[in-house]
Write a protein that holds these residues in place. Sequence first.
Motif, PDB file in Angstrom:
ATOM      1  N   VAL A 168       0.838  -1.202   0.000  1.00 17.91           N
ATOM      2  CA  VAL A 168       0.000   0.000   0.000  1.00 17.91           C
ATOM      3  C   VAL A 168       0.873   1.252   0.000  1.00 17.91           C
ATOM      4  CG1 VAL A 168      -1.670   1.315   1.349  1.00 17.91           C
ATOM      5  CG2 VAL A 168      -1.970  -1.145   1.076  1.00 17.91           C
ATOM      6  N   ALA A 169       1.914   1.268   0.839  1.00 21.94           N
ATOM      7  CA  ALA A 169       2.812   2.424   0.881  1.00 21.94           C
ATOM      8  C   ALA A 169       3.498   2.638  -0.460  1.00 21.94           C
ATOM      9  CB  ALA A 169       3.844   2.239   1.986  1.00 21.94           C
ATOM     10  N   ASN A 170       3.918   1.576  -1.099  1.00 21.72           N
ATOM     11  CA  ASN A 170       4.576   1.692  -2.400  1.00 21.72           C
ATOM     12  C   ASN A 170       3.611   2.236  -3.452  1.00 21.72           C
ATOM     13  OD1 ASN A 170       7.034   0.761  -4.187  1.00 21.72           O
ATOM     14  ND2 ASN A 170       5.202   0.017  -5.247  1.00 21.72           N
ATOM     15  N   ALA A 171       2.329   1.780  -3.398  1.00 16.34           N
ATOM     16  CA  ALA A 171       1.348   2.265  -4.365  1.00 16.34           C
ATOM     17  C   ALA A 171       1.128   3.761  -4.223  1.00 16.34           C
ATOM     18  CB  ALA A 171       0.030   1.505  -4.182  1.00 16.34           C
ATOM     19  N   HIS A 172       1.087   4.283  -3.006  1.00 14.70           N
ATOM     20  CA  HIS A 172       0.890   5.714  -2.799  1.00 14.70           C
ATOM     21  C   HIS A 172       2.152   6.504  -3.125  1.00 14.70           C
ATOM     22  CE1 HIS A 172      -3.174   6.020  -1.112  1.00 14.70           C
ATOM     23  NE2 HIS A 172      -2.949   4.825  -0.564  1.00 14.70           N
ATOM     24  N   ARG A 173       3.317   5.906  -2.862  1.00  9.59           N
ATOM     25  CA  ARG A 173       4.567   6.643  -3.074  1.00  9.59           C
ATOM     26  C   ARG A 173       4.907   6.756  -4.547  1.00  9.59           C
ATOM     27  NH1 ARG A 173       7.664   3.731  -0.093  1.00  9.59           N
ATOM     28  NH2 ARG A 173       7.425   5.018   1.799  1.00  9.59           N
ATOM     29  N   HIS A 174       4.701   5.680  -5.307  1.00 13.93           N
ATOM     30  CA  HIS A 174       5.145   5.658  -6.697  1.00 13.93           C
ATOM     31  C   HIS A 174       4.001   5.655  -7.701  1.00 13.93           C
ATOM     32  CE1 HIS A 174       9.195   4.952  -5.265  1.00 13.93           C
ATOM     33  NE2 HIS A 174       8.777   3.918  -4.553  1.00 13.93           N
ATOM     34  N   GLY A 175       2.773   5.423  -7.255  1.00 10.56           N
ATOM     35  CA  GLY A 175       1.643   5.430  -8.166  1.00 10.56           C
ATOM     36  C   GLY A 175       0.811   6.686  -8.015  1.00 10.56           C
ATOM     37  N   ARG A 176      -0.426   6.625  -8.471  1.00  8.32           N
ATOM     38  CA  ARG A 176      -1.360   7.736  -8.352  1.00  8.32           C
ATOM     39  C   ARG A 176      -2.693   7.209  -7.841  1.00  8.32           C
ATOM     40  NH1 ARG A 176       0.857   9.631 -13.393  1.00  8.32           N
ATOM     41  NH2 ARG A 176      -0.860   8.614 -14.499  1.00  8.32           N
ATOM     42  N   VAL A 188      -3.440  -5.189  -4.787  1.00  6.62           N
ATOM     43  CA  VAL A 188      -3.219  -3.783  -4.467  1.00  6.62           C
ATOM     44  C   VAL A 188      -2.909  -3.069  -5.774  1.00  6.62           C
ATOM     45  CG1 VAL A 188      -1.849  -2.123  -3.154  1.00  6.62           C
ATOM     46  CG2 VAL A 188      -2.314  -4.384  -2.186  1.00  6.62           C
ATOM     47  N   ARG A 189      -3.815  -2.164  -6.178  1.00  9.89           N
ATOM     48  CA  ARG A 189      -3.675  -1.523  -7.480  1.00  9.89           C
ATOM     49  C   ARG A 189      -3.720  -0.012  -7.350  1.00  9.89           C
ATOM     50  NH1 ARG A 189      -7.974  -0.985 -12.418  1.00  9.89           N
ATOM     51  NH2 ARG A 189      -6.601   0.256 -13.759  1.00  9.89           N
ATOM     52  N   ASP A 190      -2.823   0.631  -8.101  1.00 15.50           N
ATOM     53  CA  ASP A 190      -2.876   2.091  -8.200  1.00 15.50           C
ATOM     54  C   ASP A 190      -3.152   2.468  -9.654  1.00 15.50           C
ATOM     55  OD1 ASP A 190      -0.356   2.595  -9.758  1.00 15.50           O
ATOM     56  OD2 ASP A 190       0.560   1.660  -7.988  1.00 15.50           O
ATOM     57  N   HIS A 191      -3.231   3.750  -9.937  1.00 15.80           N
ATOM     58  CA  HIS A 191      -3.530   4.221 -11.292  1.00 15.80           C
ATOM     59  C   HIS A 191      -2.412   5.116 -11.797  1.00 15.80           C
ATOM     60  CE1 HIS A 191      -7.429   2.693 -10.025  1.00 15.80           C
ATOM     61  NE2 HIS A 191      -7.805   2.729 -11.286  1.00 15.80           N
ATOM     62  N   GLY A 192      -1.172   4.743 -11.461  1.00 16.76           N
ATOM     63  CA  GLY A 192      -0.015   5.496 -11.908  1.00 16.76           C
ATOM     64  C   GLY A 192       0.553   4.945 -13.199  1.00 16.76           C
ATOM     65  N   PRO A 193       1.834   5.193 -13.454  1.00 15.84           N
ATOM     66  CA  PRO A 193       2.459   4.754 -14.719  1.00 15.84           C
ATOM     67  C   PRO A 193       2.767   3.263 -14.781  1.00 15.84           C
ATOM     68  CG  PRO A 193       4.079   5.831 -13.315  1.00 15.84           C
ATOM     69  CD  PRO A 193       2.751   5.983 -12.626  1.00 15.84           C
ATOM     70  N   GLY A 194       2.567   2.549 -13.695  1.00 22.21           N
ATOM     71  CA  GLY A 194       2.875   1.118 -13.696  1.00 22.21           C
ATOM     72  C   GLY A 194       4.274   0.845 -13.178  1.00 22.21           C
ATOM     73  N   TYR A 195       4.580  -0.440 -13.026  1.00 24.15           N
ATOM     74  CA  TYR A 195       5.894  -0.824 -12.516  1.00 24.15           C
ATOM     75  C   TYR A 195       6.958  -0.614 -13.597  1.00 24.15           C
ATOM     76  CZ  TYR A 195       3.661  -3.038  -8.506  1.00 24.15           C
ATOM     77  OH  TYR A 195       2.952  -3.272  -7.360  1.00 24.15           O
ATOM     78  N   PRO A 196       8.184  -0.291 -13.200  1.00 23.39           N
ATOM     79  CA  PRO A 196       9.261  -0.178 -14.194  1.00 23.39           C
ATOM     80  C   PRO A 196       9.579  -1.541 -14.802  1.00 23.39           C
ATOM     81  CG  PRO A 196      10.148   0.013 -11.968  1.00 23.39           C
ATOM     82  CD  PRO A 196       8.644   0.039 -11.840  1.00 23.39           C
ATOM     83  N   GLU A 197      10.187  -1.508 -15.963  1.00 21.43           N
ATOM     84  CA  GLU A 197      10.443  -2.740 -16.708  1.00 21.43           C
ATOM     85  C   GLU A 197      11.355  -3.684 -15.945  1.00 21.43           C
ATOM     86  OE1 GLU A 197       9.881  -5.448 -19.618  1.00 21.43           O
ATOM     87  OE2 GLU A 197       8.889  -3.488 -19.430  1.00 21.43           O
ATOM     88  N   TYR A 198      12.365  -3.137 -15.269  1.00 21.86           N
ATOM     89  CA  TYR A 198      13.305  -4.009 -14.560  1.00 21.86           C
ATOM     90  C   TYR A 198      12.609  -4.790 -13.459  1.00 21.86           C
ATOM     91  CZ  TYR A 198      13.525  -1.121 -10.319  1.00 21.86           C
ATOM     92  OH  TYR A 198      13.217  -0.470  -9.160  1.00 21.86           O
ATOM     93  N   ALA A 247      -1.638  -3.429 -14.627  1.00 25.28           N
ATOM     94  CA  ALA A 247      -3.064  -3.683 -14.822  1.00 25.28           C
ATOM     95  C   ALA A 247      -3.444  -3.429 -16.280  1.00 25.28           C
ATOM     96  CB  ALA A 247      -3.896  -2.807 -13.899  1.00 25.28           C
ATOM     97  N   PRO A 248      -4.367  -4.209 -16.842  1.00 27.74           N
ATOM     98  CA  PRO A 248      -4.757  -4.008 -18.252  1.00 27.74           C
ATOM     99  C   PRO A 248      -5.287  -2.597 -18.519  1.00 27.74           C
ATOM    100  CG  PRO A 248      -5.578  -6.105 -17.423  1.00 27.74           C
ATOM    101  CD  PRO A 248      -5.033  -5.358 -16.236  1.00 27.74           C
ATOM    102  N   GLU A 249      -6.006  -2.002 -17.551  1.00 22.40           N
ATOM    103  CA  GLU A 249      -6.568  -0.675 -17.760  1.00 22.40           C
ATOM    104  C   GLU A 249      -5.603   0.429 -17.358  1.00 22.40           C
ATOM    105  OE1 GLU A 249      -7.886  -2.967 -15.846  1.00 22.40           O
ATOM    106  OE2 GLU A 249      -9.556  -3.783 -17.031  1.00 22.40           O
ATOM    107  N   GLY A 250      -4.369   0.084 -17.005  1.00 23.52           N
ATOM    108  CA  GLY A 250      -3.385   1.077 -16.596  1.00 23.52           C
ATOM    109  C   GLY A 250      -3.107   1.008 -15.115  1.00 23.52           C
ATOM    110  N   GLY A 251      -1.907   1.372 -14.738  1.00 28.29           N
ATOM    111  CA  GLY A 251      -1.518   1.332 -13.338  1.00 28.29           C
ATOM    112  C   GLY A 251      -0.785   0.052 -12.989  1.00 28.29           C
ATOM    113  N   ALA A 252      -0.264   0.030 -11.756  1.00 25.09           N
ATOM    114  CA  ALA A 252       0.467  -1.137 -11.267  1.00 25.09           C
ATOM    115  C   ALA A 252      -0.426  -1.961 -10.349  1.00 25.09           C
ATOM    116  CB  ALA A 252       1.719  -0.699 -10.522  1.00 25.09           C
ATOM    117  N   GLU A 253      -0.234  -3.276 -10.394  1.00 19.89           N
ATOM    118  CA  GLU A 253      -1.040  -4.169  -9.559  1.00 19.89           C
ATOM    119  C   GLU A 253      -0.151  -5.261  -8.986  1.00 19.89           C
ATOM    120  OE1 GLU A 253      -5.415  -5.945 -10.036  1.00 19.89           O
ATOM    121  OE2 GLU A 253      -3.957  -6.993 -11.304  1.00 19.89           O
TER     122      GLU A 253
END
Length: 428
Positions: free
Chosen positions: A331-339, A353-363, A404-410
């Motif tokens: 949850v903390a990571n989703a708020h810190r790096h997501g939207r 746990v899903r946010d609506h940010g840019p998603g996880y980095p490729e690495y 996530a398929p609709e955008g964001g990291a999950e």
Amino acid sequence: MTARRARRPRAPAWTATLTWKAAVFIAVMCCALAALLGTLVHVSVTRQTERDAREKALARLVEVTRVYEAGEPLPPFAGLDPDGLPEPLRRLTARGERGTMIADHEGRPTMWAAGPADGHALAVRVDHSVGAGTIDALDRSIVGSSVLAIAATLAVGVLAVTRVTRRLHATAQVARRITAGDLDARVDDPRTKDPRRPQDEVATVSGALDTMASSLQRKLQSEQRFTADVAHELRTPLTGLSAAAELLPEGRPAELVRDRVRAMRGLTEDLLEISRLDARNETVDLAVHELGPLVERVVRASGTDTAVRIVRDAEVETDRRRLERVLGNLVANAHRHGRAPVVVTVDGPVVAVRDHGPGYPEYLLTSGPQRFRTESGGKGHGLGLTIAVGQAEVIGAELVFADAPEGGAEARIRLPEYVRLTDDGPEG
């Protein structure tokens, strides 16, 4: 309408094994060698047998020719234009030449010899049944001995290859154990213990793997000791620094100092936790918990604006403290790096746990979380997700990171679901 290409049938998995390929190679080579040798023997014996029969027939023809020229009666095996004489020999004698030929006569193999005589064909025949039978028996012996030789060679070859592949499988199994974190795993091939004993290629690979594992273990243990020592050494000055910060007069500078001290203390605690996880001697305190209320409690404790959706609640058998640590870090990571919005969904034993940010980095999607590697913006120290992965492994949960398929990291964590036993059977 588009035509679909028919899928080619896939060969069974066992056909890709080294044992199968070696068996096929040995069988093909044995068959080719047996066919070559059998053909050479067959041709040589056949030529010799036919040569003897031809010489015998020509000798009889010379004798019968003298009898015919002397006006004496011809023997039973000779005659002028006899029935059954092969047509090629008739044409040959018509040109004034002599020749021999094997053909069937009254159902038996016969060697014919014929020559010209007063416009007719004077011919003799020699029974070739014994020679033909000898060749047939030889062919059967060649086939039988070839089958036995191929079977024996194949059995010995497969046995030898199986011994090699068994050692290769053992080496691969040790490599998988090392990959899974068992740094004490070794092949311990006896051929690598005695330097006077000659080593084959498999022993060389096994020895190289053991050497690599030992070197990797020493480096990781050195890194773990360094991390633990640094964290322990930092705790004492941080305690004093924290106490000194509390004595500062109230104001913006004091708040900044206290905030940095708290950040340093959190980093130190994270380093200690990682060092304990690296040591792999953590024990779990398992108990049965309702997952929905536990997730809601973690979200409330985080103090963040996070939505909780419970699609289907479930009972899980897990270590509550460690699971709360995992969920809190996610949850903390989703708020810190997501939207926002950040949504936590409980669907049976699975928590997402899903946010609506840019998603996880490729690495991170490729190799997983990496220590002290920050994401875009440079926020955080890269230990939160590393700790989440380590704690999830300790409690036997599966943690997967994806976009996530609709955008964001999950991040999805699947926990062992608790099954109650009743008189009628298991109750989910």
